[in-house]
Motif scaffolding. Sequence first.
Motif, PDB file in Angstrom:
ATOM      1  N   PHE A   1       0.718  -1.257   0.138  1.00  0.00           N
ATOM      2  CA  PHE A   1       0.039  -0.046   0.107  1.00  0.00           C
ATOM      3  C   PHE A   1       0.965   1.327   0.081  1.00  0.00           C
ATOM      4  CE2 PHE A   1      -2.063   3.434   2.346  1.00  0.00           C
ATOM      5  CZ  PHE A   1      -2.932   3.555   1.629  1.00  0.00           C
ATOM      6  N   ALA A   2       2.035   1.159   0.870  1.00  0.00           N
ATOM      7  CA  ALA A   2       2.918   2.343   0.867  1.00  0.00           C
ATOM      8  C   ALA A   2       3.581   2.614  -0.655  1.00  0.00           C
ATOM      9  CB  ALA A   2       3.888   2.262   2.046  1.00  0.00           C
ATOM     10  N   ASN A   3       3.892   1.598  -1.170  1.00  0.00           N
ATOM     11  CA  ASN A   3       4.427   1.667  -2.734  1.00  0.00           C
ATOM     12  C   ASN A   3       3.343   2.358  -3.609  1.00  0.00           C
ATOM     13  OD1 ASN A   3       6.551   1.575  -4.337  1.00  0.00           O
ATOM     14  ND2 ASN A   3       6.088  -0.464  -5.045  1.00  0.00           N
ATOM     15  N   TRP A   4       2.253   1.832  -3.424  1.00  0.00           N
ATOM     16  CA  TRP A   4       1.182   2.463  -4.144  1.00  0.00           C
ATOM     17  C   TRP A   4       0.973   4.141  -3.918  1.00  0.00           C
ATOM     18  CZ3 TRP A   4      -0.297   1.600  -9.008  1.00  0.00           C
ATOM     19  CH2 TRP A   4      -0.292  -0.051  -9.327  1.00  0.00           C
ATOM     20  N   LEU A   5       0.848   4.258  -2.713  1.00  0.00           N
ATOM     21  CA  LEU A   5       0.579   5.722  -2.044  1.00  0.00           C
ATOM     22  C   LEU A   5       1.581   6.518  -2.781  1.00  0.00           C
ATOM     23  CD1 LEU A   5      -0.960   7.540  -0.552  1.00  0.00           C
ATOM     24  CD2 LEU A   5       0.438   6.841   1.481  1.00  0.00           C
ATOM     25  N   LYS A   6       2.930   6.110  -2.522  1.00  0.00           N
ATOM     26  CA  LYS A   6       4.184   6.905  -2.962  1.00  0.00           C
ATOM     27  C   LYS A   6       4.141   7.221  -4.644  1.00  0.00           C
ATOM     28  CE  LYS A   6       9.044   6.714  -3.676  1.00  0.00           C
ATOM     29  NZ  LYS A   6      10.496   5.779  -3.415  1.00  0.00           N
ATOM     30  N   THR A   7       3.828   5.987  -5.329  1.00  0.00           N
ATOM     31  CA  THR A   7       3.565   5.966  -6.686  1.00  0.00           C
ATOM     32  C   THR A   7       2.577   7.034  -6.959  1.00  0.00           C
ATOM     33  OG1 THR A   7       4.286   3.783  -7.128  1.00  0.00           O
ATOM     34  CG2 THR A   7       3.179   4.954  -8.859  1.00  0.00           C
ATOM     35  N   SER A   8       1.234   7.109  -6.418  1.00  0.00           N
ATOM     36  CA  SER A   8       0.303   7.984  -6.575  1.00  0.00           C
ATOM     37  C   SER A   8       0.410   9.424  -6.535  1.00  0.00           C
ATOM     38  CB  SER A   8      -0.791   7.766  -5.775  1.00  0.00           C
ATOM     39  OG  SER A   8      -1.343   6.205  -6.066  1.00  0.00           O
TER      40      SER A   8
ATOM     41  N   LEU B   1      13.525  13.520 -12.729  1.00  0.00           N
ATOM     42  CA  LEU B   1      13.439  13.500 -11.069  1.00  0.00           C
ATOM     43  C   LEU B   1      12.536  12.664 -10.475  1.00  0.00           C
ATOM     44  CD1 LEU B   1      15.075  16.877 -10.052  1.00  0.00           C
ATOM     45  CD2 LEU B   1      16.275  14.508 -10.274  1.00  0.00           C
ATOM     46  N   ILE B   2      11.230  12.903 -10.996  1.00  0.00           N
ATOM     47  CA  ILE B   2      10.031  12.129 -10.630  1.00  0.00           C
ATOM     48  C   ILE B   2      10.049  10.640 -11.163  1.00  0.00           C
ATOM     49  CG2 ILE B   2       7.365  12.042 -10.876  1.00  0.00           C
ATOM     50  CD1 ILE B   2       7.576  14.994 -11.129  1.00  0.00           C
ATOM     51  N   GLN B   3      10.649  10.503 -12.247  1.00  0.00           N
ATOM     52  CA  GLN B   3      10.644   9.271 -12.796  1.00  0.00           C
ATOM     53  C   GLN B   3      11.506   8.402 -11.957  1.00  0.00           C
ATOM     54  OE1 GLN B   3      11.415   9.999 -17.349  1.00  0.00           O
ATOM     55  NE2 GLN B   3       9.897   8.041 -17.367  1.00  0.00           N
ATOM     56  N   MET B   4      12.710   9.064 -11.662  1.00  0.00           N
ATOM     57  CA  MET B   4      13.687   8.593 -10.924  1.00  0.00           C
ATOM     58  C   MET B   4      13.394   8.053  -9.629  1.00  0.00           C
ATOM     59  SD  MET B   4      17.490  10.099  -9.715  1.00  0.00           S
ATOM     60  CE  MET B   4      16.802  11.267  -8.420  1.00  0.00           C
TER      61      MET B   4
ATOM     62  N   ALA C   1       0.710  12.330  -9.167  1.00  0.00           N
ATOM     63  CA  ALA C   1       0.072  13.585  -9.160  1.00  0.00           C
ATOM     64  C   ALA C   1       1.001  14.695  -9.254  1.00  0.00           C
ATOM     65  CB  ALA C   1      -0.382  13.812  -7.451  1.00  0.00           C
ATOM     66  N   ALA C   2       2.484  14.325  -9.001  1.00  0.00           N
ATOM     67  CA  ALA C   2       3.355  15.686  -9.009  1.00  0.00           C
ATOM     68  C   ALA C   2       3.419  15.942 -10.445  1.00  0.00           C
ATOM     69  CB  ALA C   2       4.548  15.187  -8.580  1.00  0.00           C
ATOM     70  N   ILE C   3       3.503  14.690 -11.366  1.00  0.00           N
ATOM     71  CA  ILE C   3       3.459  14.922 -12.904  1.00  0.00           C
ATOM     72  C   ILE C   3       2.404  15.843 -13.369  1.00  0.00           C
ATOM     73  CG2 ILE C   3       3.393  13.615 -15.134  1.00  0.00           C
ATOM     74  CD1 ILE C   3       5.281  11.585 -13.803  1.00  0.00           C
ATOM     75  N   MET C   4       1.291  15.418 -12.745  1.00  0.00           N
ATOM     76  CA  MET C   4       0.114  16.187 -13.194  1.00  0.00           C
ATOM     77  C   MET C   4       0.249  17.631 -12.937  1.00  0.00           C
ATOM     78  SD  MET C   4      -2.050  14.593 -15.010  1.00  0.00           S
ATOM     79  CE  MET C   4      -3.699  15.616 -14.658  1.00  0.00           C
ATOM     80  N   ALA C   5       0.606  17.904 -11.624  1.00  0.00           N
ATOM     81  CA  ALA C   5       1.047  19.303 -11.192  1.00  0.00           C
ATOM     82  C   ALA C   5       1.898  20.173 -12.389  1.00  0.00           C
ATOM     83  CB  ALA C   5       1.625  19.275  -9.740  1.00  0.00           C
ATOM     84  N   LEU C   6       2.984  19.284 -12.689  1.00  0.00           N
ATOM     85  CA  LEU C   6       4.005  19.666 -13.571  1.00  0.00           C
ATOM     86  C   LEU C   6       3.077  20.219 -14.946  1.00  0.00           C
ATOM     87  CD1 LEU C   6       7.270  17.825 -13.596  1.00  0.00           C
ATOM     88  CD2 LEU C   6       6.893  20.282 -13.491  1.00  0.00           C
ATOM     89  N   PHE C   7       2.164  19.534 -15.174  1.00  0.00           N
ATOM     90  CA  PHE C   7       1.187  19.767 -16.493  1.00  0.00           C
ATOM     91  C   PHE C   7       0.575  21.290 -16.206  1.00  0.00           C
ATOM     92  CE2 PHE C   7       1.767  15.629 -18.298  1.00  0.00           C
ATOM     93  CZ  PHE C   7       1.410  15.970 -19.686  1.00  0.00           C
ATOM     94  N   GLY C   8      -0.054  21.302 -14.895  1.00  0.00           N
ATOM     95  CA  GLY C   8      -0.774  22.487 -14.583  1.00  0.00           C
ATOM     96  C   GLY C   8       0.056  23.804 -14.593  1.00  0.00           C
ATOM     97  N   ALA C   9       1.254  23.540 -14.071  1.00  0.00           N
ATOM     98  CA  ALA C   9       2.282  24.759 -13.970  1.00  0.00           C
ATOM     99  C   ALA C   9       2.778  25.287 -15.279  1.00  0.00           C
ATOM    100  CB  ALA C   9       3.420  24.340 -13.061  1.00  0.00           C
TER     101      ALA C   9
END
Length: 285
Positions: free
Chosen positions: A2-9, A193-196, A13-21
Amino acid sequence: MFANWLKTSILMAAIMALFGAIGSYIGGASGMMMALVFGGAMNIFAYWFSDTMVLKMYNAQEVDETSAPQFYAMVRELARNAGLPMPRVYLIDEPQPNAFATGRNPEHAAVAATTGILNLLSAREIRGVMAHELAHVQHRDILISTISATMAGAISALANFAMFFGGRDSEGRPANPIAGLLVALLAPLAASLIQMAISRAREFEADRGGAEICGDPNALADALTKIDHYARGIPMPVAEEHPATAQMMIMNPLSGGGLAGLFSTHPATEERVARLRALASSYRR
């Protein structure tokens, strides 16, 4: 898990925030909304079609019991060991030794290996490599890796658009061109960095899972040592053209070293091998 999926989610979400920015820079509030809609559409598209895109990108050819009997039988045996449905199996006509898995879930998975890896490794070592890829399928990493590759590529394209066509501030006035250059440079770096962050921990887990599937941690350790030695001197043009897909491979296929290595989506091979050797030692106790 669950922690792994939470981290990935959170990271997705950070990638989507990049889109928005980036969208906000290009067109203010309306630009941000358009970018978020575009990002959401890209996520849906990537869910259904990113595996097909990547396989076509690498000109992967599907094989079966007739065209590649030994390799296909090996994958089938390992999939059975892992309790997985039989994935589609592909070969890529590339001299660099490498392999990856893709697909949206274990029922719609594919594994691919280059002709270079089949020529370089022994049958035992190839088993270790393909067990690693099936561990990615088992852990359901494949959807995240293919979506993050697609989204990272889209962020780079959007950032380049921002640089060449400029942006608008909150009052609709043309933005500083230097800011556009910074967006074009920093947004892809942030996506990398997010991919990493997504990829590195998953590689260690896939190494461990692959060792369990094939029952021979040293086989994968030997394979990684060989691949690392030979892959550095053999370029993979498709990966160089589409660097966002590099994190899908068992070994970083990009030729860049030095500073580029700091942002590699893969852990150091020496650490991966050391962990596998330690695991092999625990098996013998």
